[in-house]
Motif scaffolding. Structure first.
Motif, PDB file in Angstrom:
ATOM      1  N   SER A  41     -38.363  10.238 -74.242  1.00  0.00           N
ATOM      2  CA  SER A  41     -37.687  10.643 -73.001  1.00  0.00           C
ATOM      3  C   SER A  41     -37.917  12.122 -72.749  1.00  0.00           C
ATOM      4  CB  SER A  41     -36.184  10.383 -73.125  1.00  0.00           C
ATOM      5  OG  SER A  41     -35.606  11.325 -73.992  1.00  0.00           O
ATOM      6  N   CYS A  42     -37.538  12.569 -71.576  1.00  0.00           N
ATOM      7  CA  CYS A  42     -37.459  13.997 -71.229  1.00  0.00           C
ATOM      8  C   CYS A  42     -38.836  14.657 -71.102  1.00  0.00           C
ATOM      9  CB  CYS A  42     -36.630  14.769 -72.246  1.00  0.00           C
ATOM     10  SG  CYS A  42     -34.953  14.146 -72.407  1.00  0.00           S
ATOM     11  N   PHE A  43     -39.285  14.787 -69.856  1.00  0.00           N
ATOM     12  CA  PHE A  43     -40.577  15.429 -69.617  1.00  0.00           C
ATOM     13  C   PHE A  43     -40.438  16.493 -68.534  1.00  0.00           C
ATOM     14  CE2 PHE A  43     -44.974  15.251 -67.653  1.00  0.00           C
ATOM     15  CZ  PHE A  43     -45.566  16.009 -68.651  1.00  0.00           C
ATOM     16  N   GLY A  71     -35.535   8.102 -69.676  1.00  0.00           N
ATOM     17  CA  GLY A  71     -34.787   8.980 -68.780  1.00  0.00           C
ATOM     18  C   GLY A  71     -35.292  10.398 -68.749  1.00  0.00           C
ATOM     19  N   ASP A  72     -34.837  11.142 -67.729  1.00  0.00           N
ATOM     20  CA  ASP A  72     -35.349  12.476 -67.449  1.00  0.00           C
ATOM     21  C   ASP A  72     -36.866  12.405 -67.249  1.00  0.00           C
ATOM     22  OD1 ASP A  72     -32.718  13.197 -67.735  1.00  0.00           O
ATOM     23  OD2 ASP A  72     -32.991  14.403 -69.540  1.00  0.00           O
ATOM     24  N   GLN A  73     -37.281  11.395 -66.483  1.00  0.00           N
ATOM     25  CA  GLN A  73     -38.694  11.295 -66.112  1.00  0.00           C
ATOM     26  C   GLN A  73     -39.069  12.422 -65.139  1.00  0.00           C
ATOM     27  OE1 GLN A  73     -38.132   8.715 -68.488  1.00  0.00           O
ATOM     28  NE2 GLN A  73     -37.472   7.443 -66.786  1.00  0.00           N
ATOM     29  N   ILE A  74     -38.077  12.978 -64.474  1.00  0.00           N
ATOM     30  CA  ILE A  74     -38.241  14.234 -63.728  1.00  0.00           C
ATOM     31  C   ILE A  74     -37.013  15.102 -64.028  1.00  0.00           C
ATOM     32  CG2 ILE A  74     -39.588  13.253 -61.824  1.00  0.00           C
ATOM     33  CD1 ILE A  74     -36.911  13.477 -60.147  1.00  0.00           C
ATOM     34  N   TYR A  75     -37.120  16.394 -63.713  1.00  0.00           N
ATOM     35  CA  TYR A  75     -35.968  17.301 -63.769  1.00  0.00           C
ATOM     36  C   TYR A  75     -35.770  17.876 -62.370  1.00  0.00           C
ATOM     37  CZ  TYR A  75     -35.392  17.000 -68.768  1.00  0.00           C
ATOM     38  OH  TYR A  75     -35.127  16.533 -70.026  1.00  0.00           O
ATOM     39  N   ALA A  76     -34.990  17.126 -61.574  1.00  0.00           N
ATOM     40  CA  ALA A  76     -34.833  17.473 -60.159  1.00  0.00           C
ATOM     41  C   ALA A  76     -34.177  18.839 -59.983  1.00  0.00           C
ATOM     42  CB  ALA A  76     -34.001  16.401 -59.473  1.00  0.00           C
ATOM     43  N   ASP A  88     -29.771  11.563 -66.488  1.00  0.00           N
ATOM     44  CA  ASP A  88     -29.100  12.392 -65.481  1.00  0.00           C
ATOM     45  C   ASP A  88     -30.039  13.180 -64.565  1.00  0.00           C
ATOM     46  OD1 ASP A  88     -29.705  13.774 -67.846  1.00  0.00           O
ATOM     47  OD2 ASP A  88     -28.200  15.316 -67.476  1.00  0.00           O
ATOM     48  N   HIS A  89     -31.142  13.722 -65.130  1.00  0.00           N
ATOM     49  CA  HIS A  89     -31.926  14.680 -64.340  1.00  0.00           C
ATOM     50  C   HIS A  89     -32.718  14.058 -63.192  1.00  0.00           C
ATOM     51  CE1 HIS A  89     -31.036  18.374 -66.549  1.00  0.00           C
ATOM     52  NE2 HIS A  89     -30.947  17.589 -67.616  1.00  0.00           N
ATOM     53  N   GLU A  90     -32.750  12.737 -63.122  1.00  0.00           N
ATOM     54  CA  GLU A  90     -33.321  12.113 -61.935  1.00  0.00           C
ATOM     55  C   GLU A  90     -32.452  12.405 -60.704  1.00  0.00           C
ATOM     56  OE1 GLU A  90     -33.609  10.762 -64.879  1.00  0.00           O
ATOM     57  OE2 GLU A  90     -35.568   9.757 -65.026  1.00  0.00           O
ATOM     58  N   GLY A 134     -32.631   8.556 -76.274  1.00  0.00           N
ATOM     59  CA  GLY A 134     -33.386   9.797 -76.085  1.00  0.00           C
ATOM     60  C   GLY A 134     -32.426  10.935 -75.803  1.00  0.00           C
ATOM     61  N   ASP A 135     -32.695  11.736 -74.786  1.00  0.00           N
ATOM     62  CA  ASP A 135     -31.745  12.675 -74.195  1.00  0.00           C
ATOM     63  C   ASP A 135     -31.450  13.943 -74.985  1.00  0.00           C
ATOM     64  OD1 ASP A 135     -29.583  13.645 -72.457  1.00  0.00           O
ATOM     65  OD2 ASP A 135     -28.227  12.900 -73.991  1.00  0.00           O
ATOM     66  N   LEU A 136     -31.446  13.892 -76.323  1.00  0.00           N
ATOM     67  CA  LEU A 136     -30.865  14.992 -77.098  1.00  0.00           C
ATOM     68  C   LEU A 136     -31.810  16.174 -77.305  1.00  0.00           C
ATOM     69  CD1 LEU A 136     -29.020  12.835 -79.769  1.00  0.00           C
ATOM     70  CD2 LEU A 136     -27.973  14.147 -77.917  1.00  0.00           C
ATOM     71  N   HIS A 137     -33.077  16.028 -76.951  1.00  0.00           N
ATOM     72  CA  HIS A 137     -34.089  17.068 -77.190  1.00  0.00           C
ATOM     73  C   HIS A 137     -34.208  17.366 -78.685  1.00  0.00           C
ATOM     74  CE1 HIS A 137     -33.742  18.499 -72.747  1.00  0.00           C
ATOM     75  NE2 HIS A 137     -33.820  17.198 -72.878  1.00  0.00           N
ATOM     76  N   ALA A 138     -33.937  16.340 -79.463  1.00  0.00           N
ATOM     77  CA  ALA A 138     -34.152  16.326 -80.914  1.00  0.00           C
ATOM     78  C   ALA A 138     -34.085  14.861 -81.309  1.00  0.00           C
ATOM     79  CB  ALA A 138     -33.069  17.127 -81.643  1.00  0.00           C
TER      80      ALA A 138
HETATM   81 FE   FE2 Z   1     -33.537  15.702 -71.079  1.00  0.00          FE
END
Ligand code: FE2
Length: 488
Positions: free
Chosen positions: A111-113, A143-148, A194-196, A378-382
């Motif tokens: 996740s998260c890009f 998730g967080d396929q984009i960071y709007a 969330d960041h979508e 995903g989500d946690l950046h770790a």
């Molecule tokens: Fe993220």
């Protein structure tokens, strides 16, 4: 002359079908062709769709009557001319094995890009190498396929406000060559986080009339002199984000369990009392997946906090009961972590912020004694692997694993290593984190049936180097003997 600016994306793969998605830069027809030959010299026309302004010129052609466990080559064209063999080889995908087929399979997830530098694409080049080395069957984007809201890096220069803003950010992120290549060659299943929409966003009442973001996001945007409309989350902005999410991530997904009103005309709505959500299920050989939507009905109101709405809870409970004995491997896919707690978690944006619902899910698993269940998140950046020992009411032991892979490319949460809190919510008796990963990575899950049924989870970095692995023998009969070996 119209041009395909995003895609092709292969989605919604099952044993007898798939969905081919694309987005053009103006109104046009999109035609789909498939064949068994890499140069498509045997191309068959299999359908077309109109890409119109209503859907931001995105659309999907659904394929049916395909053979299970079979490789198909394909292409999407914007005119009726069949593909030229000399332009091949064309990308391909493989359909899923029939339900119950117990051949070993491997898939990836993460996740998260938020790409900031050209080298941030390396994670997808590595994942593509992995795909070729061991025939990965699909990947999950959690998730967080984009960071709007990342105005400094989203390609737009501001927080997204309109549907066209959100569409522009998808175009910015998804036209990165390595990601675009991977999406064309490896079937994807996606769900938003969330960041979508915006950072840690939520509704502030059960009727979903008003939405909000945390105060610190507002303060940071105020400090950076962002205009007023970027400093709060209007309902109109959620609608705009929802439309772009629908166009880019849902159109090619498996059928939704309970589509929101308006989905049938490609305009999903947020109506009071509508129980529609974006959760879906799919099966792949002898594995079953429930992909949760943890965002669309999330409420943080003074009188009530809610993560999943009643319709999704019912679907999840029914799925657990139906899959319990039918599939040896079951995956609950959640964009947010179920089992992770931290000593300094201000946002409490994960399941830990909804303790009643977290207990409800864990209790459900214990009460129904569901063996072979894994959480993917995903989500946690770790990243991490967490093992939870659940005690059932009959005193049996049941092990639940959470595999987390995040981020593909985003700021790393270097504190995750130190701030982990082994909090065991009832009926969990013991919680153990096997490893933590604090650099960009993706996860690979392998399911095997011979010589012994089991699941492994391996984390790879942007050079395709394995960092950690756990191996879990499959629990036969509801209890489990555990062998999990963290590797350096
Ligand atoms: Fe993220």
């Amino acid at each position: 002359m119209a041009e395909l600016v995003l895609g092709p994306v292969v989605g919604g793969v099952h044993a007898h079908g798939a969905k081919l998605w694309g987005r053009a830069d103006e109104q046009t027809m999109m035609y789909a062709w498939i064949g068994r030959e890499p140069d498509l010299s045997d191309a068959q026309y299999v359908g077309a769709t109109l890409l119109s302004a209503d859907t931001g010129f995105a659309g999907v052609v659904s394929l049916s009557d395909l053979q299970p466990d079979t490789r198909y080559h394909y292409t999407l064209t914007l005119d009726e001319t069949p593909p030229h063999p000399q332009s091949g080889p064309y990308p391909s995908f493989r359909t899923a094995p029939e339900e119950g087929d117990d051949q070993p399979i491997a898939f990836a997830f993460g996740s998260c890009f938020l790409p900031r530098r050209p080298e941030d694409d390396a994670i997808f080049t590595a994942l593509d190498q992995r795909r070729l080395e061991e025939d990965l069957r699909f990947w999950l984007l959690l998730g967080d396929q984009i960071y709007a809201d990342a105005w400094d890096a989203n390609g737009l220069g501001r927080v997204a406000l309109t549907a066209d803003d959100y569409r522009a950010i998808y175009r910015h992120n998804w036209s990165r060559p390595a990601l675009r290549h991977l999406l064309a060659h490896l079937p994807a299943y996606m769900i938003w986080d969330d960041h979508e929409v915006d950072d840690d966003w939520h509704w502030t009442n059960l009727d979903r009339l008003t939405a909000d973001i945390p105060w610190w996001d507002k303060a940071i945007r105020w400090w950076h002199r962002r205009p007023r409309e970027e400093r709060h989350l209007s309902r109109k902005r959620v609608r705009a984000a929802l439309q772009a999410y629908w166009e880019h991530q849902v159109l090619h997904a498996p059928p939704l369990l309970h589509p929101p009103e308006g989905a049938d005309i490609q305009r999903p709505q947020i109506l009071m009392g509508d129980e529609g959500h974006f959760g879906y299920t799919f099966t792949y050989g002898n594995a079953a997946f429930f992909v949760l939507d943890t965002r669309f009905h999330r409420v943080k109101a003074p009188e009530q906090r809610r993560l999943l709405n009643p319709a999704q809870w019912r679907a999840l409970e029914n799925w657990l009961l139906a899959m319990r004995d039918r599939f040896p491997f079951k995956f609950i896919v959640s964009s947010i972590s179920l089992l992770s707690d931290s000593w300094a978690d201000l946002a409490r944006d994960r399941w830990n912020g909804f303790p009643d619902e977290r207990r409800r899910l864990l209790h459900l698993i214990a009460a129904h004694r569901v063996p072979g269940l894994f959480i993917l998140t995903g989500d946690l950046h770790a990243g991490h692997a967490i093992r939870a020992e659940i005690r059932t009411e009959d005193g049996e032991r049941l092990t639940l694993w959470e595999f987390c892979a995040s981020p593909f490319a985003q700021k790393i949460n270097g504190l995750a290593r130190y701030l982990w809190r082994a909090h065991a919510p009832w009926p969990v008796r013991r919680l153990q984190r096997l490893f933590v990963v604090d650099r960009p990575h993706f996860g690979v899950v392998r399911l095997t049936s011979e010589p012994q049924p089991g699941v492994s989870f391996t984390v790879y970095d942007a050079q395709n180097q394995p960092l950690h692995q756990v191996w879990v023998p499959h629990p036969m009969g509801g209890t489990e003997s555990l062998l999990a070996e963290p590797e350096p």
